[in-house]
Every structure is written in structure tokens, then in C-alpha cells.
Design a protein around this motif. Structure first.
Motif, mmCIF file in Angstrom:
data_model
loop_
_atom_site.group_PDB
_atom_site.id
_atom_site.type_symbol
_atom_site.label_atom_id
_atom_site.label_comp_id
_atom_site.label_asym_id
_atom_site.label_seq_id
_atom_site.Cartn_x
_atom_site.Cartn_y
_atom_site.Cartn_z
ATOM 1 N N UNK A 14 44.686 42.435 57.897
ATOM 2 C CA UNK A 14 44.997 41.017 57.798
ATOM 3 C C UNK A 14 43.893 40.234 58.498
ATOM 4 N N UNK A 15 43.363 39.231 57.788
ATOM 5 C CA UNK A 15 42.217 38.474 58.275
ATOM 6 C C UNK A 15 42.501 36.980 58.187
ATOM 7 N N UNK A 16 41.944 36.243 59.136
ATOM 8 C CA UNK A 16 42.010 34.783 59.123
ATOM 9 C C UNK A 16 40.581 34.272 59.025
ATOM 10 N N UNK A 17 40.331 33.436 58.024
ATOM 11 C CA UNK A 17 39.041 32.760 57.857
ATOM 12 C C UNK A 17 39.200 31.374 58.474
ATOM 13 N N UNK A 18 38.227 30.976 59.275
ATOM 14 C CA UNK A 18 38.248 29.649 59.885
ATOM 15 C C UNK A 18 37.052 28.831 59.416
ATOM 16 N N UNK A 19 37.248 27.518 59.327
ATOM 17 C CA UNK A 19 36.160 26.616 58.966
ATOM 18 C C UNK A 19 35.249 26.368 60.160
ATOM 19 N N UNK A 20 35.797 26.464 61.379
ATOM 20 C CA UNK A 20 35.045 26.237 62.608
ATOM 21 C C UNK A 20 35.237 27.453 63.507
ATOM 22 N N UNK A 53 35.589 40.843 48.430
ATOM 23 C CA UNK A 53 36.284 42.043 47.960
ATOM 24 C C UNK A 53 37.746 41.785 47.611
ATOM 25 N N UNK A 54 38.463 41.048 48.447
ATOM 26 C CA UNK A 54 39.908 40.904 48.234
ATOM 27 C C UNK A 54 40.382 39.456 48.145
ATOM 28 N N UNK A 55 39.470 38.533 47.962
ATOM 29 C CA UNK A 55 39.864 37.125 47.892
ATOM 30 C C UNK A 55 38.990 36.388 46.891
ATOM 31 N N UNK A 56 39.563 35.339 46.326
ATOM 32 C CA UNK A 56 38.838 34.463 45.407
ATOM 33 C C UNK A 56 38.091 33.427 46.252
ATOM 34 N N UNK A 57 36.783 33.418 46.160
ATOM 35 C CA UNK A 57 35.980 32.539 47.009
ATOM 36 C C UNK A 57 36.342 31.068 46.796
ATOM 37 N N UNK A 58 36.690 30.673 45.599
ATOM 38 C CA UNK A 58 37.070 29.275 45.346
ATOM 39 C C UNK A 58 38.357 28.925 46.104
ATOM 40 N N UNK A 59 39.303 29.847 46.136
ATOM 41 C CA UNK A 59 40.556 29.609 46.855
ATOM 42 C C UNK A 59 40.324 29.575 48.365
ATOM 43 N N UNK A 60 39.487 30.459 48.853
ATOM 44 C CA UNK A 60 39.159 30.467 50.289
ATOM 45 C C UNK A 60 38.500 29.145 50.676
ATOM 46 N N UNK A 61 37.525 28.701 49.881
ATOM 47 C CA UNK A 61 36.843 27.433 50.153
ATOM 48 C C UNK A 61 37.831 26.266 50.138
ATOM 49 N N UNK A 62 38.736 26.260 49.161
ATOM 50 C CA UNK A 62 39.730 25.183 49.070
ATOM 51 C C UNK A 62 40.649 25.183 50.291
ATOM 52 N N UNK A 63 41.112 26.354 50.701
ATOM 53 C CA UNK A 63 41.985 26.436 51.874
ATOM 54 C C UNK A 63 41.261 26.000 53.148
ATOM 55 N N UNK A 64 40.002 26.380 53.282
ATOM 56 C CA UNK A 64 39.246 25.966 54.463
ATOM 57 C C UNK A 64 39.061 24.452 54.502
ATOM 58 N N UNK A 67 43.029 23.005 54.759
ATOM 59 C CA UNK A 67 43.846 23.432 55.900
ATOM 60 C C UNK A 67 43.050 23.786 57.146
ATOM 61 N N UNK A 68 41.781 24.126 56.947
ATOM 62 C CA UNK A 68 40.966 24.569 58.069
ATOM 63 C C UNK A 68 41.023 26.069 58.300
ATOM 64 N N UNK A 69 41.847 26.777 57.513
ATOM 65 C CA UNK A 69 41.926 28.226 57.620
ATOM 66 C C UNK A 69 42.376 28.824 56.291
ATOM 67 N N UNK A 70 42.137 30.119 56.153
ATOM 68 C CA UNK A 70 42.618 30.889 54.998
ATOM 69 C C UNK A 70 43.138 32.207 55.536
ATOM 70 N N UNK A 71 44.296 32.626 55.062
ATOM 71 C CA UNK A 71 44.902 33.888 55.476
ATOM 72 C C UNK A 71 44.723 34.918 54.374
ATOM 73 N N UNK A 72 44.146 36.050 54.720
ATOM 74 C CA UNK A 72 43.984 37.153 53.768
ATOM 75 C C UNK A 72 44.878 38.303 54.218
ATOM 76 N N UNK A 73 45.888 38.576 53.412
ATOM 77 C CA UNK A 73 46.827 39.658 53.689
ATOM 78 C C UNK A 73 46.364 40.920 52.981
ATOM 79 N N UNK A 74 46.863 42.083 53.404
ATOM 80 C CA UNK A 74 46.482 43.311 52.704
ATOM 81 C C UNK A 74 47.049 43.298 51.288
ATOM 82 N N UNK A 75 46.385 43.978 50.367
ATOM 83 C CA UNK A 75 46.909 44.021 49.001
ATOM 84 C C UNK A 75 48.258 44.722 48.986
#
Length: 88
Positions: A14-20, A53-64, A67-75
Motif C-alpha cells: 500500500x502506497x501513498x503518493x503526495x503532491x508535496x 505498474x499498478x496505477x493509471x498516471x492520469x488518475x494519480x495526477x488528478x487525485x494529486x 486532493x493532494x494525495x493518491x492512495x494505491x492499494x494492492x491489487x
């Protein structure tokens, strides 16, 4: 767009992507409580042509952006497929 990726030390894959970098203020407290502590793993440029590998870059960019973050859960786990034997 830069993203800063942190791995949950509590929940596997499980990963969290942050904008900052190191700014967890955008992450809801309940989510932080269930996933923290976090370990920094990667800084990545999220260009439109970037592949993840496990996320759509457009969705990650939109969430960042929104919301300022994106949550990536295991498949999700896939149930094993039973292959019938000839005598079935």
C-alpha cells in the motif's frame, strides 16, 4: 508534475503518493492512522506519457491535483481457477 511516494509500514503493498514531499496534511486522519508509519520510497515525474505498474498516471495526477494525495492499494487477490480433470 512531481509525486512523492511513501510505503505504508503497516499495510503490505500500500502506497501513498503526495503532491508535496513529507506533507501528509492532505491525507485524512483515519487513513493516516490505519497506514502510518510511512517510509519514503520514490520521487517520480508524472508526465502524461509515464507508465506506472499498478496505477493509471492520469488518475494519480488528478487525485494529486484535487486532493493532494493518491492512495494505491494492492491489487485484489484472484481466486484460483479449478481446472477440471478428465475424470470429472
Amino acid at each position: 508534475m512531481q509525486a512523492y511516494v511513501y510505503k505504508s509500514q503497516r499495510k503490505q503493498d500500500t502506497y501513498v503518493y503526495l503532491a508535496v514531499r513529507d506533507d501528509f496534511n492532505a491525507v485524512p486522519d483515519a487513513l493516516k492512522a490505519s497506514l502510518a508509519p510511512f517510509a519514503f520510497v520514490l520521487e517520480v515525474a508524472l508526465t502524461p506519457d509515464r507508465r506506472l505498474a499498478l496505477a493509471d498516471v492520469a488518475q494519480v495526477r488528478a487525485n494529486l491535483t484535487e486532493r493532494g494525495f493518491h492512495l494505491q492499494m494492492p491489487p485484489p487477490l484472484v481466486a484460483p481457477v479449478r481446472v477440471p480433470r478428465r475424470d470429472d
